[in-house]
Design a protein around this motif. Structure first.
Motif, PDB file in Angstrom:
ATOM      1  N   ILE A 165       0.837  -1.204   0.000  1.00 33.92           N
ATOM      2  CA  ILE A 165       0.000   0.000   0.000  1.00 33.92           C
ATOM      3  C   ILE A 165       0.868   1.249   0.000  1.00 33.92           C
ATOM      4  CG2 ILE A 165      -1.595   1.357   1.413  1.00 33.92           C
ATOM      5  CD1 ILE A 165      -2.831  -1.347   2.303  1.00 33.92           C
ATOM      6  N   ILE A 166       1.895   1.251   0.839  1.00 32.26           N
ATOM      7  CA  ILE A 166       2.807   2.397   0.885  1.00 32.26           C
ATOM      8  C   ILE A 166       3.520   2.562  -0.453  1.00 32.26           C
ATOM      9  CG2 ILE A 166       4.881   3.339   1.988  1.00 32.26           C
ATOM     10  CD1 ILE A 166       3.938   1.964   4.587  1.00 32.26           C
ATOM     11  N   LEU A 202      -1.079  -6.610  14.032  1.00 34.45           N
ATOM     12  CA  LEU A 202      -0.880  -5.193  14.291  1.00 34.45           C
ATOM     13  C   LEU A 202       0.587  -4.891  14.577  1.00 34.45           C
ATOM     14  CD1 LEU A 202      -2.196  -2.405  14.680  1.00 34.45           C
ATOM     15  CD2 LEU A 202      -2.499  -3.002  17.087  1.00 34.45           C
ATOM     16  N   ASP A 203       1.236  -5.717  15.397  1.00 33.18           N
ATOM     17  CA  ASP A 203       2.646  -5.494  15.724  1.00 33.18           C
ATOM     18  C   ASP A 203       3.518  -5.559  14.471  1.00 33.18           C
ATOM     19  OD1 ASP A 203       2.041  -5.154  18.370  1.00 33.18           O
ATOM     20  OD2 ASP A 203       2.620  -7.177  18.985  1.00 33.18           O
ATOM     21  N   GLU A 204       3.210  -6.493  13.587  1.00 37.71           N
ATOM     22  CA  GLU A 204       3.961  -6.583  12.341  1.00 37.71           C
ATOM     23  C   GLU A 204       3.776  -5.325  11.488  1.00 37.71           C
ATOM     24  OE1 GLU A 204       2.554 -10.159  10.551  1.00 37.71           O
ATOM     25  OE2 GLU A 204       3.801 -11.480  11.807  1.00 37.71           O
ATOM     26  N   ALA A 205       2.569  -4.802  11.466  1.00 40.27           N
ATOM     27  CA  ALA A 205       2.284  -3.592  10.700  1.00 40.27           C
ATOM     28  C   ALA A 205       2.996  -2.382  11.297  1.00 40.27           C
ATOM     29  CB  ALA A 205       0.779  -3.350  10.645  1.00 40.27           C
ATOM     30  N   TYR A 209       5.471   0.150   9.374  1.00 39.94           N
ATOM     31  CA  TYR A 209       5.304   1.606   9.426  1.00 39.94           C
ATOM     32  C   TYR A 209       6.584   2.299   9.881  1.00 39.94           C
ATOM     33  CZ  TYR A 209       4.315   6.008  11.798  1.00 39.94           C
ATOM     34  OH  TYR A 209       4.382   7.302  12.259  1.00 39.94           O
ATOM     35  N   GLU A 210       7.179   1.826  10.953  1.00 39.62           N
ATOM     36  CA  GLU A 210       8.380   2.472  11.480  1.00 39.62           C
ATOM     37  C   GLU A 210       9.541   2.391  10.491  1.00 39.62           C
ATOM     38  OE1 GLU A 210       8.843   0.529  15.225  1.00 39.62           O
ATOM     39  OE2 GLU A 210       7.447   1.883  16.266  1.00 39.62           O
ATOM     40  N   ARG A 211       9.673   1.248   9.831  1.00 41.05           N
ATOM     41  CA  ARG A 211      10.742   1.094   8.841  1.00 41.05           C
ATOM     42  C   ARG A 211      10.536   2.018   7.650  1.00 41.05           C
ATOM     43  NH1 ARG A 211      10.384  -2.085   4.523  1.00 41.05           N
ATOM     44  NH2 ARG A 211       8.837  -3.483   5.493  1.00 41.05           N
ATOM     45  N   ARG A 212       9.307   2.063   7.128  1.00 35.77           N
ATOM     46  CA  ARG A 212       9.037   2.877   5.953  1.00 35.77           C
ATOM     47  C   ARG A 212       9.047   4.368   6.287  1.00 35.77           C
ATOM     48  NH1 ARG A 212       7.243   0.135   1.515  1.00 35.77           N
ATOM     49  NH2 ARG A 212       8.103   1.986   0.484  1.00 35.77           N
ATOM     50  N   ALA A 214      11.054   5.812   8.372  1.00 41.45           N
ATOM     51  CA  ALA A 214      12.461   6.190   8.360  1.00 41.45           C
ATOM     52  C   ALA A 214      13.000   6.254   6.934  1.00 41.45           C
ATOM     53  CB  ALA A 214      13.281   5.203   9.192  1.00 41.45           C
ATOM     54  N   GLU A 215      12.629   5.280   6.106  1.00 41.59           N
ATOM     55  CA  GLU A 215      13.099   5.242   4.725  1.00 41.59           C
ATOM     56  C   GLU A 215      12.621   6.449   3.916  1.00 41.59           C
ATOM     57  OE1 GLU A 215      11.718   1.647   2.995  1.00 41.59           O
ATOM     58  OE2 GLU A 215      12.998   0.327   4.206  1.00 41.59           O
ATOM     59  N   LEU A 216      11.398   6.872   4.167  1.00 46.73           N
ATOM     60  CA  LEU A 216      10.755   7.902   3.346  1.00 46.73           C
ATOM     61  C   LEU A 216      10.783   9.281   3.985  1.00 46.73           C
ATOM     62  CD1 LEU A 216       7.656   5.748   2.317  1.00 46.73           C
ATOM     63  CD2 LEU A 216       9.600   6.350   0.853  1.00 46.73           C
ATOM     64  N   ALA A 217      11.560   9.428   5.033  1.00 47.25           N
ATOM     65  CA  ALA A 217      11.549  10.679   5.804  1.00 47.25           C
ATOM     66  C   ALA A 217      11.782  11.920   4.960  1.00 47.25           C
ATOM     67  CB  ALA A 217      12.593  10.605   6.920  1.00 47.25           C
ATOM     68  N   GLU A 218      12.566  11.792   3.889  1.00 46.23           N
ATOM     69  CA  GLU A 218      12.895  12.954   3.060  1.00 46.23           C
ATOM     70  C   GLU A 218      11.896  13.194   1.932  1.00 46.23           C
ATOM     71  OE1 GLU A 218      15.395  14.970   3.889  1.00 46.23           O
ATOM     72  OE2 GLU A 218      15.693  13.645   5.617  1.00 46.23           O
ATOM     73  N   SER A 219      11.003  12.239   1.689  1.00 45.30           N
ATOM     74  CA  SER A 219      10.135  12.362   0.519  1.00 45.30           C
ATOM     75  C   SER A 219       8.640  12.314   0.810  1.00 45.30           C
ATOM     76  CB  SER A 219      10.470  11.266  -0.497  1.00 45.30           C
ATOM     77  OG  SER A 219      10.306   9.977   0.103  1.00 45.30           O
ATOM     78  N   MET A 220       8.234  11.643   1.890  1.00 45.61           N
ATOM     79  CA  MET A 220       6.810  11.532   2.179  1.00 45.61           C
ATOM     80  C   MET A 220       6.586  11.443   3.682  1.00 45.61           C
ATOM     81  SD  MET A 220       3.944   8.903   0.615  1.00 45.61           S
ATOM     82  CE  MET A 220       4.499   7.419   1.427  1.00 45.61           C
ATOM     83  N   GLU A 221       5.601  12.181   4.160  1.00 51.04           N
ATOM     84  CA  GLU A 221       5.252  12.145   5.577  1.00 51.04           C
ATOM     85  C   GLU A 221       4.275  10.998   5.825  1.00 51.04           C
ATOM     86  OE1 GLU A 221       3.254  15.019   9.033  1.00 51.04           O
ATOM     87  OE2 GLU A 221       3.098  15.561   6.908  1.00 51.04           O
ATOM     88  N   LEU A 222       4.596  10.132   6.769  1.00 54.32           N
ATOM     89  CA  LEU A 222       3.703   9.040   7.155  1.00 54.32           C
ATOM     90  C   LEU A 222       3.151   9.298   8.543  1.00 54.32           C
ATOM     91  CD1 LEU A 222       4.992   7.518   4.724  1.00 54.32           C
ATOM     92  CD2 LEU A 222       4.916   5.443   6.125  1.00 54.32           C
ATOM     93  N   LEU A 223       1.832   9.166   8.683  1.00 58.06           N
ATOM     94  CA  LEU A 223       1.178   9.315   9.978  1.00 58.06           C
ATOM     95  C   LEU A 223       0.478   8.016  10.334  1.00 58.06           C
ATOM     96  CD1 LEU A 223       1.004  12.287   8.491  1.00 58.06           C
ATOM     97  CD2 LEU A 223      -0.331  12.834  10.502  1.00 58.06           C
TER      98      LEU A 223
END
Length: 374
Positions: A165-166, A202-205, A209-212, A214-223
């Motif tokens: 999805i991300i 949920l824990d796996e998700a 979320y935390e991994r992505r 960090a990966e996308l910190a410069e290009s997309m904001e994840l909430l």
């Protein structure tokens, strides 16, 4: 809290009509028909009253707000008054010409919803195969010069596809992605047994979320919007009941939050009968749970009472039938067993269910009146 706070946001639910039939829709189970909607001149008046009240942001929602042919008029009125505008849309019905006219009217941003990473998941959750139209809508939004914000409601059916999805949102050019774990009101409450994820899922998700993030910190904001059934304390009720935002439903009824129509024991005023300022500051419903004086124990004696404000009034009503009770999500609530029982069910059966079996069991949102151009 002292004095009457000032709202900064208005959620303008201009219609309940929608081409999607999402099984987690938070609109009331009894949807309003087009004949009950406020007319253009009523919405223009409401927007003016909101500006006078201190509102600075107007979010046009529904249903699908694009079915209103007067949306440009409403956006233009917001621009005239200096208000920021956001379109919350499924993307179905968005064309290049419609996007251009909305931008010309003054639209500032758009939030596009998706239900999964492919047509199959969209069809399963929303009874619509038009995933391709959503991708086209994303391109149209970007090419119109609007920032592309995206939203996906997460639940048992799609959480395992979070990485994919991300990836879709990244490839479509989203600047911001809201990962909203399902909140159980309306149709979502009807479907809770099928939508509630297990703790392992949920824990796996959360790890994804935390991994992505960090990966996308410069290009997309994840909430990440918390799934509060798994939290020890409830989420704050919109920063506290009637503290900073209000919702006007298609028929003009005014609520302190988007799902307060769930509380059938309260009388909510309408803009057909009163102006927004009176409703915000004087109406019985808006004053009912404002502040902390109304709280029963354990909330009244709790040091968290001005952090979570007793939790969600709508959730308290949905689960107990009494909007004044402590939100059952809270570990100290006398009704916490209601949430624990739901979680037991969610974690007992973690076997994947066939899509066709799910389709037979899920309760889909169905409009009472066919959507048509205004």
């Amino acid at each position: 809290m002292s004095g009457t706070p000032q709202p900064y946001g208005l959620l303008a639910e201009v219609t309940h009509q929608c081409p999607l039939h999402c099984v987690y829709c938070s609109n009331p189970l009894e949807l309003m028909g087009r004949q009950d909607e406020l007319a253009t001149e009523d919405w223009v008046r409401v927007i003016g009253e909101a500006a006078e009240l201190g509102v600075v942001q107007v979010h046009f929602s529904g249903g699908e707000p694009l079915v209103r042919g007067d949306l440009e008029t409403l956006v233009a009125e917001c621009r005239r008054l200096g208000l920021y505008t956001n379109l919350i849309t499924s993307g179905l019905g968005l064309t290049e010409s419609r996007a251009s006219s909305l931008v010309a009217a003054g639209l500032n941003s758009a939030q596009l919803s998706i239900q999964g990473d492919a047509a199959e998941s969209t069809n399963l959750v929303a009874a619509s195969k038009r995933f391709d139209k959503k991708e086209i809508a994303a391109r149209i939004i970007r090419e119109a010069g609007l920032p592309l914000n995206m939203n996906v409601v997460l639940h048992r059916v799609n959480l395992s596809r979070l990485d994919a999805i991300i990836d879709v949102c990244v490839s479509w050019g989203a600047e911001r992605l809201e990962l909203a774990n399902a909140q159980y009101y309306g149709w979502a409450l009807r479907n809770r047994g099928l939508l509630m994820p297990s703790k392992v899922q949920l824990d796996e998700a959360v790890g994804v979320y935390e991994r992505r993030k960090a990966e996308l910190a410069e290009s997309m904001e994840l909430l990440w919007i918390l799934p509060d059934y798994y939290e020890p304390y409830p989420k704050p009720c919109m920063g506290g009941w009637a503290q900073n935002a209000l919702t006007v439903a298609p028929d003009g009824t005014v609520y302190p939050c988007p799902v307060a129509a769930e509380i059938t024991t309260m009388n909510f005023a309408s803009v057909r009968d009163h102006n927004l300022a009176w409703i915000w500051s004087k109406s019985e419903a808006f004053q009912a749970f404002r502040g902390t004086a109304w709280m029963p124990d354990p909330c009244q004696s709790c040091p968290r009472k001005e952090i979570d404000f007793g939790g969600c009034r709508c959730q308290a009503f949905a689960l107990t039938g009494d909007a004044a009770r402590t939100d059952p999500v809270c570990m100290h609530s006398p009704d916490h067993h209601l949430v624990q029982e739901a979680l037991v069910g969610a974690n007992e059966d973690v076997v994947a269910v066939d899509a066709e079996v799910l389709r037979e069991k899920l309760v889909y949102r169905r409009p009472t009146v066919p959507a048509r151009d205004r």
